[in-house]
Scaffold this active site. Structure first.
Site: not given
Length: 472
Positions: A197-199
């Protein structure tokens, strides 16, 4: 209509072909972008954006005086105008980025084709300039996008990257690397791509789909122009129709929210992360394997290619334990079910495609005993499929077999959905696949039959099918 990219008075034949393509595509996209803004925001907004762009140098920088002038222009805008201007530039650079990626792919393909023929450094002299035109004499476009991309790609063209299999294996051959060492490396090759996941990954699927649609329309426009032999600026009605579709797609993009209007859940993040697997990697990895195998055989035909599962996948999303309170055991369970659902969905569609493809008839081909035995077993386990399709596929054994395979996949998918919802699966005795190995075994049996009977088309029917009339 005036363009920010280059003047129509500039002669096309003074540019190399690749740069001409880049300039033409940039011009097309910019004209469409301006047209959308003119209709949505008015001519004043278009003129304002031109002024702001012209305050930058070809390298994308602005002097202190230019920056001050830009600030004054921006300060004159009300909040709605400022938002529209920001969105317009964001859309502009996303469109330019699409052109850049498309152009880079074309350049990579050209380099790959060149690598396939021979390995040699690529210098600017290799580029197809006109006979009386040197690279240093090429006129500089007044367009910011064209200048930046031209500089970037000309720098990349100085030295051919050794980033393709077609370049790697001949290079290893020239270095006299022992083939045994190469074979050991290939045998132990294990590439694992891990999604996380990448913000900042907040782009909606809707926007990605529109970006992909723009790419497809641009590729269609290329094909139409190449087929008709037209030059930039001269379009037949088919190409004009594609331009109109591009205009509508960009207009819809402009009217679409870039961001979600809600906070994404962990399962939303799972969906975002696996989007690329579903849309790109599922089909791309087999192509990578084929390219690896083909280019290896060109240089080292006696070496064995890697196993087909040399590239595998993992994911942190929905299962990491880094302190996110939203990632619970229940979420991890649902994530695993979601991943299984995605893979099963792709397999189901692939099997449907095979059913359409494998129309091989018993009138013109035979099958091996193992396939016929499996059909007998399938009939006893999935009688509803036999009752529905045996007459239709009475002389098409591969289609009937794949219909059974499809039903087992659908049963497996139904069970997975029940597990996702923490429900007791219905019809627990329904035949399904307990592992990927069971599914793969049936596919390999079909493959073996097709391979064997390519050359043995007459020896099985009389020896094995005598008295066996179970389905045809």
């Amino acid at each position: 209509m005036g363009s920010l990219l280059y003047s129509s008075s500039q002669s096309a034949d003074i540019y190399p072909v690749s740069e001409l393509f880049l300039r033409h595509r940039l011009q097309v996209v910019e004209e469409l972008w301006e047209s959308v803004l003119r209709q949505e925001c008015g001519q004043n907004m278009v003129e304002l954006l031109r002024q702001l762009r012209d305050l930058c140098s070809p390298e994308g920088q602005a002097t202190n005086d230019q920056a001050s002038s830009a600030v004054k222009l921006i300060e004159q805008l009300n909040i709605n105008e400022a938002i529209r201007a920001a969105r317009a530039f964001a859309l502009y650079f996303q469109l330019i980025n699409i052109i850049e990626q498309e152009y880079e792919q074309r350049q990579q393909l050209s380099r790959y084709e060149a690598d396939t023929e021979e390995i040699e450094p690529e210098t600017p002299s290799n580029v197809n300039y006109s006979s009386n035109q040197r690279e240093d004499d090429a006129p500089v476009s007044k367009g910011l996008a064209a200048d930046l991309l031209r500089k970037s790609f000309l720098e990349k063209a100085q030295v051919k990257p050794k980033g393709t299999f077609a370049a790697l294996f001949p290079y290893l051959f020239k270095l006299n690397v022992p083939p045994q060492q190469i074979q050991r490396l290939i045998a132990h090759l294990d590439v694992r791509l891990v999604f996380t996941a990448h913000p900042t990954e907040i782009v909606r699927h809707t926007i990605r789909d529109k970006q992909r649609q723009v790419v497809q329309l641009l590729q269609k426009l290329d094909a139409l122009e190449n087929h008709s032999g037209t030059t930039p600026g001269a379009y037949p009605w088919e190409a004009a129709d594609v331009r109109e579709q591009l205009l509508e797609e960009i207009r819809l993009w402009w009217r679409t929210d870039e961001l979600h209007q809600f906070k994404p859940t962990v399962l939303d993040e799972v969906d975002y992360a696996l989007h690329y697997f579903q849309e790109v990697l599922f089909d791309g990895i087999p192509q990578l394997y084929k390219r690896f195998k083909h280019t290896l055989s060109n240089t080292f035909p006696w070496l064995e290619p890697p196993s087909k599962n040399f590239c595998s996948f993992g994911s942190w999303v929905g299962s990491d334990r880094d302190g996110n309170p939203s990632v619970t055991p229940e979420i991890t369970w649902q994530t695993a079910c979601y991943q299984r659902k995605m893979v099963l969905g792709r397999y189901i569609q692939s099997v449907k495609n095979l059913i359409e493809l494998l129309s091989v008839s018993m009138h013109w081909s035979d099958v091996l005993p193992d396939l016929l035995e499996s059909l007998e077993l399938d009939q006893s386990q999935l009688s509803e499929v036999y009752d529905a399709l045996a007459l239709r596929y009475r002389q098409e054994p591969y289609r009937l077999k794949l219909a059974y395979v499809l039903k087992r996949l659908e049963n497996t998918s139904d069970r997975n959905l029940a597990l996702y919802n923490r429900e007791t699966p219905k019809n627990q005795d329904s035949p399904l696949y307990r592992s990927g190995g069971d599914f793969l075994a049936e596919l390999r049996m079909i493959q073996r039959n097709l391979t064997e009977n390519r050359f043995k088309l007459s020896r099985i029917r009389k020896s094995y099918l005598s008295g066996r009339n179970f389905w045809f």
